[in-house]
Design an enzyme around this catalytic site. Structure first.
Site, PDB file in Angstrom:
ATOM      1  N   MET A  27      14.718 -11.133  14.283  1.00  3.88           N
ATOM      2  CA  MET A  27      14.580 -12.353  15.087  1.00  3.88           C
ATOM      3  C   MET A  27      15.882 -12.610  15.843  1.00  3.88           C
ATOM      4  O   MET A  27      16.140 -13.723  16.293  1.00  3.88           O
ATOM      5  CB  MET A  27      14.218 -13.548  14.199  1.00  3.88           C
ATOM      6  CG  MET A  27      12.876 -13.351  13.505  1.00  3.88           C
ATOM      7  SD  MET A  27      12.033 -14.889  13.069  1.00  3.88           S
ATOM      8  CE  MET A  27      13.251 -15.659  12.033  1.00  3.88           C
ATOM      9  N   HIS A  34      21.525  -6.644   9.720  1.00  7.90           N
ATOM     10  CA  HIS A  34      20.599  -6.049  10.701  1.00  7.90           C
ATOM     11  C   HIS A  34      21.132  -4.697  11.181  1.00  7.90           C
ATOM     12  O   HIS A  34      20.371  -3.740  11.357  1.00  7.90           O
ATOM     13  CB  HIS A  34      20.474  -6.929  11.948  1.00  7.90           C
ATOM     14  CG  HIS A  34      19.867  -8.274  11.720  1.00  7.90           C
ATOM     15  ND1 HIS A  34      20.577  -9.434  11.879  1.00  7.90           N
ATOM     16  CD2 HIS A  34      18.605  -8.639  11.389  1.00  7.90           C
ATOM     17  CE1 HIS A  34      19.792 -10.478  11.652  1.00  7.90           C
ATOM     18  NE2 HIS A  34      18.592 -10.017  11.341  1.00  7.90           N
ATOM     19  N   ASP A 147      15.339 -10.485   1.778  1.00  7.53           N
ATOM     20  CA  ASP A 147      14.043 -11.160   1.869  1.00  7.53           C
ATOM     21  C   ASP A 147      13.066 -10.409   0.956  1.00  7.53           C
ATOM     22  O   ASP A 147      12.192  -9.667   1.423  1.00  7.53           O
ATOM     23  CB  ASP A 147      13.572 -11.181   3.322  1.00  7.53           C
ATOM     24  CG  ASP A 147      14.514 -11.993   4.186  1.00  7.53           C
ATOM     25  OD1 ASP A 147      14.761 -13.159   3.839  1.00  7.53           O
ATOM     26  OD2 ASP A 147      15.046 -11.466   5.170  1.00  7.53           O
TER      27      ASP A 147
HETATM   28  O1  PAF Z   1      13.075 -10.882   8.584  1.00  5.37           O
HETATM   29  C1  PAF Z   1      12.904 -11.274   9.760  1.00  5.37           C
HETATM   30  O2  PAF Z   1      13.852 -11.366  10.544  1.00  5.37           O
HETATM   31  C2  PAF Z   1      11.522 -11.674  10.241  1.00  5.37           C
HETATM   32  O3  PAF Z   1      10.818 -12.318   9.225  1.00  5.37           O
HETATM   33  C3  PAF Z   1      10.715 -10.489  10.804  1.00  5.37           C
HETATM   34  C4  PAF Z   1      10.445  -9.438   9.741  1.00  5.37           C
HETATM   35  C5  PAF Z   1      11.484  -9.877  11.968  1.00  5.37           C
HETATM   36  C6  PAF Z   1       9.366 -11.003  11.324  1.00  5.37           C
HETATM   37  O4  PAF Z   1       9.524 -11.971  12.298  1.00  5.37           O
END
Ligand code: PAF
Length: 289
Positions: A27, A34, A147
């Protein structure tokens, strides 16, 4: 690095790159967590794509969709430096055109923990991830272990819907004081930021209890409650000791692999973290971090 803004553009790029493809869905407002996913994708695939889409469907009413941090230019520079070949950057209209009415719901797994506090969240995640996988058609998709429930929900939907993709789980990347990296850390005031290390301190405490032989789930939960309770700026939303696969809350003793997870509020900011207790291969512990 190509930027693709519609499903048609993304599909055409994929068709022109038939080798193995890795996807890092995000996102945006990227951090080292990331980038670790993106770099692993680059190392493991012929070509790699990332997506940036702040998905309105996974935010409940009153949550932070409007103020979710965004910095597209910086994100694109970071992805380019990480070696990403293409970025899928759809607008809300491209993802959910007028008349949109189809959603993916994962049932049991999505109900407790984050799902209990955020009722529409996993329906939104499952829907957007299914759409991303459908359009991008990656061989592998990369997600972070921070997550933990999201990861399990996505693995479940991939299995249940026979999607031809391997879900790759990557270790949580942490700040020097143990705080798990998250785009939402940017919301914290300096005082809250200092206090937020209580999540990883609580998890480390539970790991120590477990290492000392404590297996009773309630004693582990109580240990976490006590550590979080000692931090006046943090308010515990939940602490859970669950079966790592089914996410069913453990009553009695932890046997096999357990997932200890928690959510803590600092004012309007809600942070989550987790640790695996027991048998996970490769290790996921916080000890030494
Ligand atoms: O983990 C995230 O950033 C979001 O939940 C994802 C997997 C990109 C879905 O919008």
């Amino acid at each position: 690095m190509k930027i693709l803004q519609t499903p048609a553009e993304m599909r055409a790029w994929r068709a022109a790159h038939p080798g193995s493809l890795g996807l890092t869905p995000t996102m945006g407002y990227l951090h080292d967590g990331h980038l670790a996913l993106a770099r692993r994708s680059v190392a493991e695939n012929d070509v790699s794509a990332a997506s940036i889409f702040v998905n309105p469907a996974q935010f409940g009413p009153g949550e932070d969709y409007e103020r979710y941090p965004r910095d597209e230019e910086r994100d694109l520079a970071l992805l380019r430096d990480a070696g990403i070949d293409a970025v899928y950057l759809p607008g809300v209209e491209a993802m959910y055109p007028e008349g949109y009415q189809t959603y993916v719901t994962v049932e049991g797994l999505a109900q407790g923990l984050e799902g209990a506090s955020r009722p529409v969240h996993f329906r939104g995640v499952a829907t957007v991830v299914t759409k991303l996988l459908n359009v991008v058609r990656p061989d592998r998709a990369y997600f972070g272990k921070k997550d933990a429930q999201q990861l399990r929900v996505i693995r479940r939907l991939v299995r249940d819907l026979d999607l031809p993709v391997e879900i790759v789980a990557c270790e949580t990347v942490r700040e020097a004081d143990g705080l798990a990296m998250s785009s939402r850390n940017a919301y914290l005031t300096p005082e809250q930021r200092a206090a937020a290390s209580v999540l990883s301190r609580a998890l480390r405490w539970a790991e120590e209890l477990y290492a000392d032989g404590v297996r009773d789930a309630e004693s582990l939960r109580a240990g976490v409650r006590a550590v979080v309770g000692s931090e006046p700026l943090g308010e515990l939303d939940y602490v859970s000791v669950a079966d790592s696969e089914t996410l069913a809350e453990v009553e009695g003793e932890v046997a096999g692999e357990g997932l200890l997870s928690l959510a803590v509020r600092f004012g309007a900011v809600r942070l989550i973290d987790n640790v695996t207790l027991g048998e996970e291969k490769g290790g996921d512990g916080l000890s030494g971090s």
